[in-house]
Design a protein around this motif. Structure first.
Motif, short mmCIF file in Angstrom:
data_model
loop_
_atom_site.label_atom_id
_atom_site.label_comp_id
_atom_site.label_asym_id
_atom_site.label_seq_id
_atom_site.Cartn_x
_atom_site.Cartn_y
_atom_site.Cartn_z
N ALA A 32 0.78 -1.23 -0.12
CA ALA A 32 -0.22 -0.07 0.14
C ALA A 32 0.78 1.25 0.04
O ALA A 32 1.21 1.66 0.96
CB ALA A 32 -0.98 0.07 1.02
N THR A 73 -1.34 -1.69 -3.69
CA THR A 73 -2.78 -1.93 -3.87
C THR A 73 -3.59 -0.67 -3.72
O THR A 73 -4.87 -0.72 -3.51
CB THR A 73 -2.96 -2.64 -2.45
OG1 THR A 73 -2.45 -1.87 -1.22
CG2 THR A 73 -1.92 -4.13 -2.39
N SER A 75 -4.31 0.70 -0.78
CA SER A 75 -4.86 0.58 0.35
C SER A 75 -6.24 -0.24 0.14
O SER A 75 -7.09 0.07 0.80
CB SER A 75 -5.09 1.65 1.10
OG SER A 75 -3.67 2.35 1.66
N ASP A 76 -6.45 -0.67 -1.12
CA ASP A 76 -7.79 -1.20 -1.62
C ASP A 76 -7.78 -2.65 -1.55
O ASP A 76 -6.87 -3.32 -2.16
CB ASP A 76 -8.19 -0.68 -3.01
CG ASP A 76 -9.56 -0.95 -3.34
OD1 ASP A 76 -10.11 -2.42 -3.08
OD2 ASP A 76 -10.38 -0.07 -4.06
N LYS A 77 -8.52 -3.53 -0.62
CA LYS A 77 -8.67 -4.85 -0.62
C LYS A 77 -8.98 -5.56 -1.86
O LYS A 77 -8.39 -6.49 -2.32
CB LYS A 77 -9.87 -5.11 0.38
CG LYS A 77 -11.03 -4.85 0.28
CD LYS A 77 -11.83 -5.47 1.49
CE LYS A 77 -13.31 -5.39 1.25
NZ LYS A 77 -14.14 -5.83 2.25
N ALA A 80 -5.92 -5.49 -3.95
CA ALA A 80 -5.04 -6.46 -3.38
C ALA A 80 -5.19 -7.83 -3.96
O ALA A 80 -4.30 -8.50 -4.15
CB ALA A 80 -4.87 -6.24 -1.90
N THR A 99 0.15 -8.71 2.61
CA THR A 99 0.00 -7.36 2.10
C THR A 99 0.33 -6.21 3.14
O THR A 99 0.73 -7.01 4.45
CB THR A 99 -1.57 -7.03 1.93
OG1 THR A 99 -2.25 -7.65 3.06
CG2 THR A 99 -2.02 -7.97 0.75
N GLU A 104 -6.70 -5.73 3.88
CA GLU A 104 -6.08 -6.26 2.54
C GLU A 104 -5.85 -7.95 2.80
O GLU A 104 -6.16 -8.63 2.00
CB GLU A 104 -4.85 -5.61 1.95
CG GLU A 104 -5.26 -4.12 1.74
CD GLU A 104 -3.84 -3.26 1.65
OE1 GLU A 104 -3.74 -2.52 0.74
OE2 GLU A 104 -3.09 -3.35 2.30
N ALA A 108 -7.25 -10.92 0.58
CA ALA A 108 -6.32 -11.36 -0.74
C ALA A 108 -5.45 -12.71 -0.37
O ALA A 108 -5.25 -13.43 -1.42
CB ALA A 108 -5.53 -10.26 -1.13
#
Length: 371
Positions: A32, A73, A75-77, A80, A99, A104, A108
């Protein structure tokens, strides 16, 4: 044993020959660099970069040619998930470093588990419960916070505590529980538990509730920036200087000092890493980091640096069998690895979580110092 020294052009030729015969392995790094968790991810990426450069200069990759695929990423699941899936299925990564956040990770890392690709994650929560292919690169939230709770109880004899924690992040819940459970078991009263979410910015109502409580301790378990803002708004609402502020490793970020300013003076927290650590390894790391990035490394840089060293140690031990299963087995056998974290040596345990100790720190005159 006789030590053989290789110098000058001979050493360079030896490194070149080793590199030419090295076996390539792809490692995916979903991190992230932007978004909510960038305070950790950007430093973590920098730490990985310092470790990579160090290993290249010293021939530390041995028989391994590392192909690092580092991607943001944001910071977005969901991002990820996309990256981990692509690293494994399209890029044929044999190892994942990531991650950054627990949010995340829990979204992921099941992909890696399903495809039997090992993972070393710096996410704070106990992500090992995703499955037996997932390893933590750092100690568990419970263990690190118990170390703080022990020292805090012995030194300050707290009686009444309010806990504020991030309810949408498993790591911050676990960190809160790590200190709360220990203090409660030793007779310290829990006055209240207040929750927030990562997108909150206005803590006026929360601050008023805290100030109106008869407490001697405020424990905060969330990100560095949110922690600082909660403290600022609580101070503005009239929180007494006699109420001690106690927090998580997130406090170790320079962002905590930058945002909090004078309001966070005296805050206590536990950290896996301390920039002023006196080991030779840490001094080299700090010097290299400052030379490249112009600032001292923080806890997340140290975690990224350690993450790559653990990975390369395992890869070298697994070689020439650099398939995921061999790498996974090698990770379980990492023992007494020199590290900049904690007491200076890292060992993986049967729970797929390393042990290395920690530092209890405080903010004094705008700087982090050891308690």
């Amino acid at each position: 044993m006789k030590r053989i020294l290789v110098s000058g052009a001979v050493a360079l030729a030896a490194l070149a020959t080793s590199a030419a015969h090295a076996q390539e392995v792809t490692v995916g790094v979903p991190i992230a660099v932007t978004g909510q968790f960038s305070f950790a991810g950007s430093s973590g990426r920098n730490g990985i970069e310092i470790a990579r450069e160090e290993l290249e200069k010293t021939g530390g990759f041995g028989p391994v040619k590392l192909k690092l695929l580092i991607e943001d990423t944001a910071s977005d699941k969901n991002q990820a998930v996309t990256l981990v899936d692509r690293f494994i299925k399209a890029d044929k990564a044999a190892l994942i470093l990531g991650t950054t956040s627990s949010v995340e990770a829990f979204a992921a890392l099941p992909i890696a588990q399903e495809n039997k690709v090992p993972v070393l994650s710096i996410a704070s929560a106990d992500v090992t419960k995703v499955g037996d292919w997932v390893f933590k690169a750092t100690t568990t939230p419970t263990k690190i916070m118990e170390a703080l709770a022990q020292q805090y109880l012995e030194r300050f004899k707290p009686k009444r505590v309010v806990y504020v924690f991030n309810r949408d992040n498993d790591a911050y819940i676990a960190q809160k529980n790590g200190i709360k459970d220990y203090l409660a078991a030793n007779g310290v009263a829990t006055v209240a538990e207040e929750t927030i979410v990562g997108s909150d910015t206005d803590f006026t109502t929360l601050a008023t509730k805290i100030v109106n409580q008869d407490i001697d301790t405020l424990v905060i378990s969330t990100t560095a920036e949110l922690s600082a803002n909660i403290i600022i708004q609580a101070r503005q609402a009239g929180l007494s200087d006699k109420v001690r502020i106690v927090g998580t490793p997130s406090f170790a970020s320079p962002q905590f000092l930058k945002v909090g300013g004078a309001a966070v003076e005296g805050a206590l927290f536990v950290s896996d890493y301390f920039t002023e650590g006196t080991s030779e390894l840490n001094q080299r790391f700090v010097a290299a980091y400052k030379a490249k990035f112009g600032v001292a490394p923080d806890i997340f840089a140290a975690m990224g640096y350690t993450q790559l060293h653990v990975a390369v140690t395992a890869l070298k031990a697994a070689a020439p069998n650099l398939d995921p299963a061999s790498i996974r087995t090698a990770i379980t056998k990492v023992k007494d690895l020199p590290t900049v974290l904690g007491n200076g040596t890292l060992s993986q345990t049967e729970t797929r979580t390393p042990i290395y100790g920690g530092f209890v720190l405080t903010v004094k005159n705008g700087k982090f110092v050891q308690l």
